[in-house]
Design a protein around this motif. Sequence first.
Motif, PDB file in Angstrom:
ATOM      1  N   LYS A   6       0.886  -1.114  -0.029  1.00  0.00           N
ATOM      2  CA  LYS A   6      -0.130  -0.122   0.080  1.00  0.00           C
ATOM      3  C   LYS A   6       0.830   1.317  -0.236  1.00  0.00           C
ATOM      4  N   ILE A   7       0.632   2.146  -0.531  1.00  0.00           N
ATOM      5  CA  ILE A   7       1.077   3.785  -0.649  1.00  0.00           C
ATOM      6  C   ILE A   7      -0.002   4.602  -0.355  1.00  0.00           C
ATOM      7  N   LEU A   8       0.039   5.252   0.946  1.00  0.00           N
ATOM      8  CA  LEU A   8      -0.999   6.165   1.380  1.00  0.00           C
ATOM      9  C   LEU A   8      -0.420   7.647   0.994  1.00  0.00           C
ATOM     10  N   GLU A   9      -1.559   8.208   0.362  1.00  0.00           N
ATOM     11  CA  GLU A   9      -1.040   9.417  -0.109  1.00  0.00           C
ATOM     12  C   GLU A   9      -1.917  10.529   0.749  1.00  0.00           C
ATOM     13  N   GLY A  10      -1.223  11.390   1.438  1.00  0.00           N
ATOM     14  CA  GLY A  10      -1.896  12.492   2.159  1.00  0.00           C
ATOM     15  C   GLY A  10      -1.850  13.879   1.571  1.00  0.00           C
ATOM     16  N   PRO A  11      -2.026  14.807   2.269  1.00  0.00           N
ATOM     17  CA  PRO A  11      -2.200  16.294   1.710  1.00  0.00           C
ATOM     18  C   PRO A  11      -0.636  16.548   1.124  1.00  0.00           C
ATOM     19  N   LYS A  12      -0.638  17.838   0.289  1.00  0.00           N
ATOM     20  CA  LYS A  12       0.537  18.479  -0.282  1.00  0.00           C
ATOM     21  C   LYS A  12       1.528  19.049   0.859  1.00  0.00           C
ATOM     22  N   GLU A  13       1.850  18.269   2.098  1.00  0.00           N
ATOM     23  CA  GLU A  13       2.675  18.695   2.920  1.00  0.00           C
ATOM     24  C   GLU A  13       3.724  17.660   3.671  1.00  0.00           C
ATOM     25  N   ALA A  14       4.884  18.313   3.512  1.00  0.00           N
ATOM     26  CA  ALA A  14       5.913  17.222   3.949  1.00  0.00           C
ATOM     27  C   ALA A  14       5.609  16.506   5.150  1.00  0.00           C
ATOM     28  N   LEU A  15       6.096  15.263   5.109  1.00  0.00           N
ATOM     29  CA  LEU A  15       6.058  14.418   6.396  1.00  0.00           C
ATOM     30  C   LEU A  15       7.323  14.296   7.121  1.00  0.00           C
ATOM     31  N   ILE A  16       7.067  14.661   8.566  1.00  0.00           N
ATOM     32  CA  ILE A  16       8.406  14.750   9.369  1.00  0.00           C
ATOM     33  C   ILE A  16       8.428  13.643  10.452  1.00  0.00           C
TER      34      ILE A  16
END
Length: 534
Positions: free
Chosen positions: A330-340
Amino acid sequence: MNAPIIDPLQGDFPEVVEEYLDHGITKCIAFNRRGTLLAAGCSDGSCVIWDFETRVIAKELKDEDCLAAITSICWSRYGHRILVSGADKSLTLWDVVKGEKIARTILQQTPLQARLHPGSTTPSICLVCPLSSAPMIVDLDTTSTTVLPVSLSETTDGLPPPLRNKVSDGSAPFTPTAACFNKYGDLVYVGNSKGEILIIDHSTIQIRGIVQVPGNSVIKNIVFSRNGQYLLTNSNDRTIRIYENLLPFKDGLKVLDESNSDSDDLDRAEKLKAIGSKCLALFREFQDSITRVHWKAPCFSGDGEWVIGGSASKGEHKIYIWDRAGHLVKILEGPKEALIDLAWHPVHPIVVSVSLVGLVYIWAKDYTENWSAFAPDFKELEENEEYVEREDEFDLMPETEKAKESGVNEDDEIDIMTVEKNSAFSDSDMSQEEICFLPADPIPDVLGSTSKLADSNQSGSPLSDEPRHNGQAVNHSSSPLEGMDNSAAEDTGGTRLQRRRKPSSKVLESQVEKAKKPSQRIKLSGALLQGSII
Protein backbone atom coordinates in the motif's frame (compact mmCIF):
# COMPACT_ATOMS: atom_id res chain seq x y z
CA MET A 1 -16.40 -2.22 14.79
CA ASN A 2 -17.69 -5.75 15.40
CA ALA A 3 -14.91 -8.28 14.83
CA PRO A 4 -17.19 -11.14 13.58
CA ILE A 5 -18.42 -9.14 10.57
CA ILE A 6 -15.00 -7.95 9.39
CA ASP A 7 -13.65 -9.68 6.33
CA PRO A 8 -10.57 -11.66 7.45
CA LEU A 9 -9.08 -11.52 3.96
CA GLN A 10 -8.50 -7.77 4.21
CA GLY A 11 -4.97 -6.63 4.99
CA ASP A 12 -4.44 -5.48 8.55
CA PHE A 13 -3.02 -2.06 7.66
CA PRO A 14 -4.49 1.48 7.45
CA GLU A 15 -5.92 2.89 4.25
CA VAL A 16 -7.56 6.31 4.70
CA VAL A 17 -7.24 9.42 6.86
CA GLU A 18 -9.82 8.99 9.59
CA GLU A 19 -9.21 12.20 11.52
CA TYR A 20 -6.60 14.81 12.32
CA LEU A 21 -5.47 16.44 15.58
CA ASP A 22 -4.70 20.14 15.70
CA HIS A 23 -3.09 21.79 18.72
CA GLY A 24 -0.23 24.16 18.05
CA ILE A 25 2.51 23.09 15.65
CA THR A 26 3.43 19.46 16.30
CA LYS A 27 7.01 18.32 15.61
CA CYS A 28 7.17 14.73 16.92
CA ILE A 29 4.88 12.06 18.37
CA ALA A 30 5.12 8.88 20.47
CA PHE A 31 2.59 6.32 21.72
CA ASN A 32 2.70 4.86 25.20
CA ARG A 33 3.16 1.12 25.51
CA ARG A 34 -0.56 0.30 25.30
CA GLY A 35 -1.41 2.88 22.65
CA THR A 36 -4.02 4.60 24.83
CA LEU A 37 -2.07 7.88 25.09
CA LEU A 38 -0.32 9.85 22.36
CA ALA A 39 2.35 12.41 23.30
CA ALA A 40 3.09 15.23 20.87
CA GLY A 41 5.98 17.70 21.07
CA CYS A 42 5.22 21.21 19.84
CA SER A 43 7.28 24.04 18.42
CA ASP A 44 6.69 26.24 21.49
CA GLY A 45 8.43 23.76 23.82
CA SER A 46 5.26 22.20 25.26
CA CYS A 47 4.30 18.53 25.32
CA VAL A 48 0.64 17.64 24.78
CA ILE A 49 -0.74 14.24 25.81
CA TRP A 50 -3.83 13.15 23.88
CA ASP A 51 -6.26 10.50 25.10
CA PHE A 52 -6.25 8.45 21.93
CA GLU A 53 -9.57 6.75 22.65
CA THR A 54 -11.57 9.98 23.03
CA ARG A 55 -9.19 12.25 21.03
CA VAL A 56 -9.15 14.94 23.73
CA ILE A 57 -6.18 16.54 25.48
CA ALA A 58 -5.58 14.78 28.80
CA LYS A 59 -2.57 16.81 29.96
CA GLU A 60 -0.19 19.50 28.78
CA LEU A 61 3.40 19.64 30.06
CA LYS A 62 4.93 23.08 29.75
CA ASP A 63 8.40 24.09 30.94
CA GLU A 64 8.83 27.84 31.35
CA ASP A 65 12.57 27.45 30.78
CA CYS A 66 12.08 25.79 27.39
CA LEU A 67 10.77 27.91 24.52
CA ALA A 68 12.44 26.00 21.68
CA ALA A 69 10.90 23.26 19.56
CA ILE A 70 10.74 19.69 20.84
CA THR A 71 12.94 17.29 18.88
CA SER A 72 11.89 13.92 20.37
CA ILE A 73 9.60 12.31 22.95
CA CYS A 74 10.01 8.97 24.72
CA TRP A 75 7.73 7.17 27.20
CA SER A 76 9.04 5.02 30.03
CA ARG A 77 8.12 1.35 30.03
CA TYR A 78 4.98 1.70 32.16
CA GLY A 79 4.07 5.25 31.21
CA HIS A 80 4.98 6.97 34.48
CA ARG A 81 7.63 9.20 32.91
CA ILE A 82 8.23 11.07 29.67
CA LEU A 83 11.62 12.22 28.37
CA VAL A 84 11.54 15.34 26.19
CA SER A 85 14.50 16.73 24.25
CA GLY A 86 14.47 20.30 22.99
CA ALA A 87 16.26 22.33 20.35
CA ASP A 88 17.70 24.48 23.16
CA LYS A 89 20.00 21.51 24.05
CA SER A 90 17.84 20.52 27.02
CA LEU A 91 16.69 17.14 28.33
CA THR A 92 13.65 17.16 30.61
CA LEU A 93 12.21 14.19 32.50
CA TRP A 94 8.54 14.58 33.47
CA ASP A 95 6.25 12.84 35.93
CA VAL A 96 3.19 12.18 33.79
CA VAL A 97 0.54 11.94 36.51
CA LYS A 98 1.69 14.90 38.59
CA GLY A 99 2.78 16.98 35.61
CA GLU A 100 6.00 17.94 37.40
CA LYS A 101 9.62 18.02 36.29
CA ILE A 102 11.77 15.27 37.77
CA ALA A 103 15.09 16.33 36.24
CA ARG A 104 16.47 18.73 33.66
CA THR A 105 19.92 19.01 32.16
CA ILE A 106 21.58 21.04 29.41
CA LEU A 107 23.89 19.34 26.91
CA GLN A 108 26.65 20.84 24.81
CA GLN A 109 24.96 19.78 21.57
CA THR A 110 21.37 19.78 20.37
CA PRO A 111 19.82 16.33 20.95
CA LEU A 112 18.08 15.00 17.85
CA GLN A 113 16.78 11.92 19.62
CA ALA A 114 16.63 10.73 23.24
CA ARG A 115 15.48 7.32 24.50
CA LEU A 116 14.93 6.15 28.07
CA HIS A 117 16.41 2.86 29.28
CA PRO A 118 13.74 0.23 28.49
CA GLY A 119 14.70 -2.20 31.24
CA SER A 120 13.87 0.06 34.19
CA THR A 121 10.42 0.92 35.54
CA THR A 122 11.58 4.35 36.76
CA PRO A 123 14.48 5.10 34.43
CA SER A 124 16.89 7.97 34.86
CA ILE A 125 19.46 6.78 32.28
CA CYS A 126 18.89 7.67 28.65
CA LEU A 127 20.58 7.33 25.27
CA VAL A 128 21.02 10.61 23.37
CA CYS A 129 21.95 11.14 19.72
CA PRO A 130 23.22 14.76 19.37
CA LEU A 131 23.42 16.80 16.21
CA SER A 132 27.21 17.00 15.83
CA SER A 133 28.75 14.51 18.23
CA ALA A 134 28.75 10.80 19.02
CA PRO A 135 25.85 9.16 20.88
CA MET A 136 26.10 9.34 24.65
CA ILE A 137 24.66 7.83 27.78
CA VAL A 138 23.25 10.51 30.09
CA ASP A 139 22.43 9.97 33.77
CA LEU A 140 19.73 12.51 34.57
CA ASP A 141 20.20 12.09 38.32
CA THR A 142 23.88 13.03 38.28
CA THR A 143 23.84 14.92 34.92
CA SER A 144 26.95 12.94 33.89
CA THR A 145 27.49 12.02 30.23
CA THR A 146 29.47 9.17 28.70
CA VAL A 147 30.26 9.31 24.99
CA LEU A 148 29.97 6.03 23.10
CA PRO A 149 32.50 4.99 20.43
CA VAL A 150 31.33 5.24 16.82
CA SER A 151 34.23 3.38 15.19
CA LEU A 152 36.80 0.76 16.08
CA SER A 153 39.63 3.29 15.84
CA GLU A 154 38.39 5.06 18.97
CA THR A 155 39.32 2.08 21.15
CA THR A 156 42.83 0.83 21.81
CA ASP A 157 44.00 -2.71 22.55
CA GLY A 158 40.49 -3.94 23.04
CA LEU A 159 39.96 -1.69 26.07
CA PRO A 160 37.06 0.74 26.41
CA PRO A 161 37.81 4.43 25.93
CA PRO A 162 38.04 6.62 29.04
CA LEU A 163 34.83 8.07 30.38
CA ARG A 164 34.41 11.53 28.92
CA ASN A 165 32.13 14.43 29.64
CA LYS A 166 33.25 16.39 26.60
CA VAL A 167 32.02 15.99 23.09
CA SER A 168 33.84 16.62 19.86
CA ASP A 169 35.15 20.15 19.47
CA GLY A 170 33.42 20.54 16.11
CA SER A 171 36.66 21.18 14.20
CA ALA A 172 35.63 18.57 11.62
CA PRO A 173 32.11 18.03 10.32
CA PHE A 174 30.38 15.20 12.12
CA THR A 175 27.55 13.19 10.59
CA PRO A 176 24.67 12.61 13.03
CA THR A 177 24.74 9.02 14.22
CA ALA A 178 21.73 6.81 14.95
CA ALA A 179 21.57 4.58 18.02
CA CYS A 180 19.01 2.59 20.01
CA PHE A 181 18.73 0.22 22.96
CA ASN A 182 17.82 -3.42 22.46
CA LYS A 183 14.63 -4.80 24.06
CA TYR A 184 15.89 -4.88 27.65
CA GLY A 185 18.55 -2.18 27.40
CA ASP A 186 21.69 -4.19 28.13
CA LEU A 187 23.18 -3.42 24.68
CA VAL A 188 23.27 -0.34 22.44
CA TYR A 189 23.25 -0.67 18.65
CA VAL A 190 25.00 2.27 16.94
CA GLY A 191 24.92 2.94 13.20
CA ASN A 192 27.82 5.11 11.99
CA SER A 193 28.73 7.00 8.82
CA LYS A 194 30.81 4.07 7.51
CA GLY A 195 27.78 1.80 7.16
CA GLU A 196 28.60 -0.25 10.26
CA ILE A 197 26.39 -1.38 13.12
CA LEU A 198 28.36 -1.38 16.37
CA ILE A 199 27.07 -3.55 19.23
CA ILE A 200 28.21 -1.80 22.42
CA ASP A 201 28.02 -2.77 26.08
CA HIS A 202 27.11 0.66 27.48
CA SER A 203 28.01 -0.32 31.07
CA THR A 204 31.69 -0.83 30.12
CA ILE A 205 31.63 1.33 26.95
CA GLN A 206 33.17 -1.51 24.94
CA ILE A 207 32.44 -2.61 21.37
CA ARG A 208 31.33 -6.25 21.44
CA GLY A 209 30.53 -6.79 17.76
CA ILE A 210 30.48 -5.14 14.32
CA VAL A 211 28.06 -5.76 11.44
CA GLN A 212 28.88 -4.33 8.02
CA VAL A 213 25.82 -3.02 6.16
CA PRO A 214 25.82 -3.52 2.35
CA GLY A 215 26.60 -0.32 0.48
CA ASN A 216 28.76 1.18 3.26
CA SER A 217 26.59 4.30 3.33
CA VAL A 218 25.57 6.48 6.26
CA ILE A 219 22.98 4.92 8.58
CA LYS A 220 20.33 7.55 9.37
CA ASN A 221 17.86 5.52 11.45
CA ILE A 222 18.07 2.37 13.52
CA VAL A 223 15.17 0.89 15.50
CA PHE A 224 14.10 -2.44 17.01
CA SER A 225 10.70 -4.06 16.63
CA ARG A 226 8.53 -4.23 19.74
CA ASN A 227 9.28 -7.90 20.40
CA GLY A 228 13.02 -7.36 19.85
CA GLN A 229 13.22 -9.97 17.09
CA TYR A 230 14.05 -7.64 14.18
CA LEU A 231 16.25 -4.56 13.69
CA LEU A 232 15.53 -1.91 11.04
CA THR A 233 18.12 0.39 9.48
CA ASN A 234 17.62 3.29 7.09
CA SER A 235 20.73 4.13 5.09
CA ASN A 236 21.70 7.03 2.88
CA ASP A 237 21.61 4.72 -0.17
CA ARG A 238 17.77 4.98 -0.03
CA THR A 239 17.35 1.43 1.24
CA ILE A 240 15.59 0.14 4.36
CA ARG A 241 17.08 -3.12 5.66
CA ILE A 242 15.66 -5.60 8.14
CA TYR A 243 18.01 -7.72 10.25
CA GLU A 244 17.01 -10.71 12.33
CA ASN A 245 18.28 -10.60 15.90
CA LEU A 246 20.12 -13.87 16.61
CA LEU A 247 20.89 -13.04 20.25
CA PRO A 248 18.51 -14.04 23.04
CA PHE A 249 16.33 -11.21 24.32
CA LYS A 250 17.77 -11.59 27.81
CA ASP A 251 21.37 -12.28 28.84
CA GLY A 252 22.73 -11.45 25.39
CA LEU A 253 26.04 -10.40 26.96
CA LYS A 254 26.74 -13.97 28.05
CA VAL A 255 26.44 -15.17 24.46
CA LEU A 256 28.82 -12.40 23.35
CA ASP A 257 31.36 -13.42 25.99
CA GLU A 258 31.25 -17.02 24.76
CA SER A 259 31.64 -15.90 21.15
CA ASN A 260 34.57 -13.71 22.16
CA SER A 261 36.43 -16.69 23.66
CA ASP A 262 35.83 -18.81 20.54
CA SER A 263 37.55 -16.32 18.22
CA ASP A 264 40.72 -15.46 20.14
CA ASP A 265 42.94 -16.49 17.21
CA LEU A 266 41.76 -13.62 14.97
CA ASP A 267 42.81 -9.99 15.11
CA ARG A 268 40.42 -7.60 16.83
CA ALA A 269 38.63 -6.25 13.76
CA GLU A 270 38.02 -9.69 12.27
CA LYS A 271 36.99 -11.05 15.65
CA LEU A 272 34.37 -8.34 16.16
CA LYS A 273 32.97 -8.90 12.66
CA ALA A 274 32.80 -12.64 13.30
CA ILE A 275 30.90 -11.98 16.51
CA GLY A 276 28.61 -9.52 14.69
CA SER A 277 27.67 -12.18 12.13
CA LYS A 278 26.37 -14.28 15.04
CA CYS A 279 24.28 -11.36 16.35
CA LEU A 280 22.47 -10.03 13.26
CA ALA A 281 21.51 -11.63 9.95
CA LEU A 282 20.23 -9.65 6.95
CA PHE A 283 16.58 -10.55 6.39
CA ARG A 284 15.02 -8.16 3.82
CA GLU A 285 15.71 -4.96 1.87
CA PHE A 286 13.08 -2.37 0.92
CA GLN A 287 13.46 0.41 -1.64
CA ASP A 288 11.60 2.21 -4.40
CA SER A 289 13.62 1.28 -7.46
CA ILE A 290 11.65 3.66 -9.71
CA THR A 291 11.56 6.99 -7.86
CA ARG A 292 14.57 6.26 -5.60
CA VAL A 293 13.19 8.37 -2.77
CA HIS A 294 14.86 8.88 0.59
CA TRP A 295 12.99 7.52 3.60
CA LYS A 296 11.81 9.36 6.68
CA ALA A 297 11.05 7.91 10.15
CA PRO A 298 10.73 4.20 9.20
CA CYS A 299 9.36 1.84 11.84
CA PHE A 300 7.63 -1.50 12.47
CA SER A 301 3.98 -2.18 13.16
CA GLY A 302 3.00 -3.21 16.67
CA ASP A 303 3.20 -6.93 15.88
CA GLY A 304 6.24 -6.58 13.61
CA GLU A 305 4.37 -7.91 10.55
CA TRP A 306 4.50 -4.63 8.60
CA VAL A 307 7.19 -2.07 7.83
CA ILE A 308 6.41 1.55 6.99
CA GLY A 309 8.50 4.43 5.73
CA GLY A 310 7.60 8.00 4.86
CA SER A 311 8.82 9.75 1.76
CA ALA A 312 11.39 12.45 2.51
CA SER A 313 10.54 14.38 -0.66
CA LYS A 314 9.35 17.92 -0.14
CA GLY A 315 5.73 18.75 -0.82
CA GLU A 316 4.35 15.20 -0.61
CA HIS A 317 2.87 13.19 2.24
CA LYS A 318 3.37 9.56 1.17
CA ILE A 319 3.60 6.51 3.43
CA TYR A 320 4.84 3.20 2.00
CA ILE A 321 3.73 -0.05 3.65
CA TRP A 322 5.52 -3.38 3.07
CA ASP A 323 4.88 -6.78 4.53
CA ARG A 324 7.77 -8.55 6.16
CA ALA A 325 8.25 -10.71 3.06
CA GLY A 326 9.30 -7.60 1.13
CA HIS A 327 6.16 -6.88 -0.93
CA LEU A 328 4.84 -3.33 -1.25
CA VAL A 329 1.16 -3.62 -0.27
CA LYS A 330 0.00 0.00 0.00
CA ILE A 331 0.99 3.60 -0.64
CA LEU A 332 -0.91 6.14 1.44
CA GLU A 333 -1.09 9.59 -0.11
CA GLY A 334 -1.98 12.51 2.12
CA PRO A 335 -2.11 16.27 1.62
CA LYS A 336 0.55 18.26 -0.18
CA GLU A 337 2.57 18.70 3.00
CA ALA A 338 5.96 17.20 3.79
CA LEU A 339 6.06 14.38 6.34
CA ILE A 340 8.32 14.78 9.38
CA ASP A 341 7.38 11.94 11.78
CA LEU A 342 5.57 8.58 11.85
CA ALA A 343 4.28 6.17 14.49
CA TRP A 344 2.34 2.90 14.26
CA HIS A 345 -0.19 2.13 17.00
CA PRO A 346 1.08 -0.66 19.30
CA VAL A 347 -2.13 -2.73 19.04
CA HIS A 348 -4.44 -1.53 16.26
CA PRO A 349 -3.78 -1.06 12.51
CA ILE A 350 -3.52 2.71 12.88
CA VAL A 351 -0.70 4.98 11.68
CA VAL A 352 -0.19 8.51 12.94
CA SER A 353 1.81 10.96 10.82
CA VAL A 354 2.95 14.55 11.38
CA SER A 355 3.01 17.06 8.54
CA LEU A 356 5.34 20.00 8.14
CA VAL A 357 2.58 22.47 9.06
CA GLY A 358 2.12 20.74 12.44
CA LEU A 359 -1.06 18.69 11.90
CA VAL A 360 -1.31 15.11 13.21
CA TYR A 361 -3.09 12.81 10.73
CA ILE A 362 -4.64 9.54 11.91
CA TRP A 363 -4.71 6.83 9.24
CA ALA A 364 -7.11 3.95 9.89
CA LYS A 365 -8.52 0.99 8.03
CA ASP A 366 -11.59 1.28 5.83
CA TYR A 367 -13.40 -1.82 7.06
CA THR A 368 -15.78 -3.82 4.88
CA GLU A 369 -18.37 -5.75 6.84
CA ASN A 370 -18.86 -9.41 5.95
CA TRP A 371 -22.35 -10.29 7.18
CA SER A 372 -22.14 -13.85 5.87
CA ALA A 373 -19.84 -14.61 8.81
CA PHE A 374 -22.93 -14.92 11.04
CA ALA A 375 -24.21 -18.07 9.29
CA PRO A 376 -22.88 -20.25 6.48
CA ASP A 377 -26.20 -20.10 4.59
CA PHE A 378 -26.41 -16.29 4.79
CA LYS A 379 -26.51 -14.70 1.35
CA GLU A 380 -25.75 -11.07 0.59
CA LEU A 381 -27.87 -9.58 -2.19
CA GLU A 382 -26.62 -6.93 -4.55
CA GLU A 383 -30.19 -5.91 -5.46
CA ASN A 384 -33.72 -6.55 -4.20
CA GLU A 385 -35.22 -9.96 -4.92
CA GLU A 386 -38.71 -11.26 -4.27
CA TYR A 387 -38.72 -13.75 -1.43
CA VAL A 388 -41.14 -16.69 -1.40
CA GLU A 389 -41.61 -18.16 2.05
CA ARG A 390 -42.02 -21.85 2.71
CA GLU A 391 -45.33 -23.20 3.89
CA ASP A 392 -44.02 -24.32 7.30
CA GLU A 393 -41.38 -21.61 7.70
CA PHE A 394 -43.11 -19.79 10.54
CA ASP A 395 -44.87 -22.74 12.19
CA LEU A 396 -44.30 -23.11 15.93
CA MET A 397 -42.51 -26.26 17.00
CA PRO A 398 -42.44 -26.44 20.81
CA GLU A 399 -40.12 -29.44 21.01
CA THR A 400 -37.58 -27.82 18.74
CA GLU A 401 -37.72 -24.57 20.72
CA LYS A 402 -37.03 -26.43 23.95
CA ALA A 403 -34.03 -28.13 22.39
CA LYS A 404 -32.57 -24.77 21.44
CA GLU A 405 -32.57 -23.47 25.01
CA SER A 406 -29.17 -22.36 26.18
CA GLY A 407 -27.33 -24.46 28.72
CA VAL A 408 -25.77 -21.42 30.39
CA ASN A 409 -26.41 -21.22 34.11
CA GLU A 410 -27.89 -17.80 34.75
CA ASP A 411 -26.99 -17.97 38.44
CA ASP A 412 -23.23 -18.00 37.76
CA GLU A 413 -21.40 -14.81 38.68
CA ILE A 414 -19.80 -12.91 35.80
CA ASP A 415 -16.26 -11.69 36.35
CA ILE A 416 -15.92 -8.15 35.02
CA MET A 417 -12.75 -7.25 36.94
CA THR A 418 -10.19 -9.69 35.55
CA VAL A 419 -8.35 -8.36 32.51
CA GLU A 420 -7.46 -10.86 29.83
CA LYS A 421 -3.75 -11.10 29.09
CA ASN A 422 -2.73 -9.58 25.78
CA SER A 423 -0.15 -11.60 23.85
CA ALA A 424 1.50 -8.36 22.70
CA PHE A 425 2.36 -7.54 26.32
CA SER A 426 3.06 -11.03 27.67
CA ASP A 427 6.35 -9.89 29.19
CA SER A 428 4.71 -7.24 31.36
CA ASP A 429 5.46 -7.14 35.05
CA MET A 430 1.93 -7.21 36.48
CA SER A 431 3.23 -6.10 39.88
CA GLN A 432 3.99 -2.70 38.35
CA GLU A 433 0.94 -0.51 37.93
CA GLU A 434 0.83 0.77 34.37
CA ILE A 435 -0.64 4.12 33.43
CA CYS A 436 -3.10 3.70 30.57
CA PHE A 437 -5.39 6.71 30.95
CA LEU A 438 -5.28 10.20 32.41
CA PRO A 439 -8.18 12.37 33.58
CA ALA A 440 -8.89 15.05 31.01
CA ASP A 441 -8.22 18.63 32.07
CA PRO A 442 -11.19 20.87 31.17
CA ILE A 443 -10.31 24.06 29.33
CA PRO A 444 -11.60 27.09 31.28
CA ASP A 445 -13.55 29.86 29.60
CA VAL A 446 -11.59 32.93 28.61
CA LEU A 447 -12.12 35.88 30.95
CA GLY A 448 -13.87 38.84 29.44
CA SER A 449 -15.80 36.76 26.93
CA THR A 450 -19.03 38.55 27.98
CA SER A 451 -17.74 41.97 27.03
CA LYS A 452 -16.37 40.64 23.75
CA LEU A 453 -19.75 39.14 22.99
CA ALA A 454 -21.51 42.45 23.71
CA ASP A 455 -19.12 44.31 21.43
CA SER A 456 -19.66 41.83 18.65
CA ASN A 457 -23.44 42.16 19.01
CA GLN A 458 -23.20 45.87 18.41
CA SER A 459 -20.95 45.72 15.40
CA GLY A 460 -21.42 42.27 13.91
CA SER A 461 -24.09 40.97 11.60
CA PRO A 462 -27.04 39.18 13.23
CA LEU A 463 -26.37 36.16 11.03
CA SER A 464 -22.63 35.92 11.69
CA ASP A 465 -21.31 33.10 13.88
CA GLU A 466 -17.81 33.25 15.31
CA PRO A 467 -15.97 30.20 16.63
CA ARG A 468 -15.47 29.81 20.34
CA HIS A 469 -13.58 27.32 22.46
CA ASN A 470 -13.79 23.62 21.62
CA GLY A 471 -15.11 24.40 18.16
CA GLN A 472 -18.47 25.75 19.41
CA ALA A 473 -20.10 28.69 17.68
CA VAL A 474 -21.83 31.58 19.41
CA ASN A 475 -24.96 33.08 17.86
CA HIS A 476 -24.80 36.88 18.04
CA SER A 477 -28.57 37.45 17.77
CA SER A 478 -29.90 40.17 20.02
CA SER A 479 -33.44 38.77 20.33
CA PRO A 480 -35.19 35.39 20.13
CA LEU A 481 -36.85 36.35 16.87
CA GLU A 482 -33.54 37.19 15.29
CA GLY A 483 -32.27 33.82 16.44
CA MET A 484 -35.23 32.16 14.74
CA ASP A 485 -34.46 34.05 11.54
CA ASN A 486 -30.82 32.95 11.74
CA SER A 487 -31.75 29.29 12.03
CA ALA A 488 -34.11 29.64 9.07
CA ALA A 489 -31.31 31.22 7.05
CA GLU A 490 -29.07 28.28 7.80
CA ASP A 491 -31.80 25.83 6.77
CA THR A 492 -32.18 27.54 3.40
CA GLY A 493 -28.51 27.31 2.62
CA GLY A 494 -27.40 30.57 4.18
CA THR A 495 -29.83 32.85 2.25
CA ARG A 496 -30.45 36.05 4.18
CA LEU A 497 -34.14 36.38 5.13
CA GLN A 498 -35.93 39.71 5.55
CA ARG A 499 -37.56 40.38 8.92
CA ARG A 500 -41.33 40.78 8.75
CA ARG A 501 -42.54 44.35 9.23
CA LYS A 502 -45.56 45.36 11.33
CA PRO A 503 -48.62 45.96 9.09
CA SER A 504 -49.60 49.61 8.59
CA SER A 505 -52.93 51.08 9.76
CA LYS A 506 -54.36 51.10 6.21
CA VAL A 507 -53.60 47.43 5.78
CA LEU A 508 -55.28 46.64 9.11
CA GLU A 509 -58.40 48.65 8.18
CA SER A 510 -58.73 46.79 4.89
CA GLN A 511 -58.38 43.53 6.71
CA VAL A 512 -61.10 44.56 9.19
CA GLU A 513 -63.55 45.31 6.39
CA LYS A 514 -62.81 42.01 4.73
CA ALA A 515 -63.30 40.28 8.03
CA LYS A 516 -66.92 41.41 8.28
CA LYS A 517 -67.72 38.34 6.32
CA PRO A 518 -67.88 35.21 8.57
CA SER A 519 -65.39 33.34 6.42
CA GLN A 520 -62.74 35.99 7.05
CA ARG A 521 -62.89 36.12 10.83
CA ILE A 522 -60.24 33.49 11.29
CA LYS A 523 -57.90 35.37 8.94
CA LEU A 524 -58.48 38.59 10.85
CA SER A 525 -57.64 37.07 14.18
CA GLY A 526 -54.53 35.53 12.71
CA ALA A 527 -53.39 38.83 11.19
CA LEU A 528 -54.01 40.77 14.40
CA LEU A 529 -52.20 38.14 16.39
CA GLN A 530 -49.31 38.22 13.95
CA GLY A 531 -49.12 42.00 14.10
CA SER A 532 -49.15 42.00 17.89
CA ILE A 533 -46.31 39.46 18.06
CA ILE A 534 -44.22 41.25 15.51
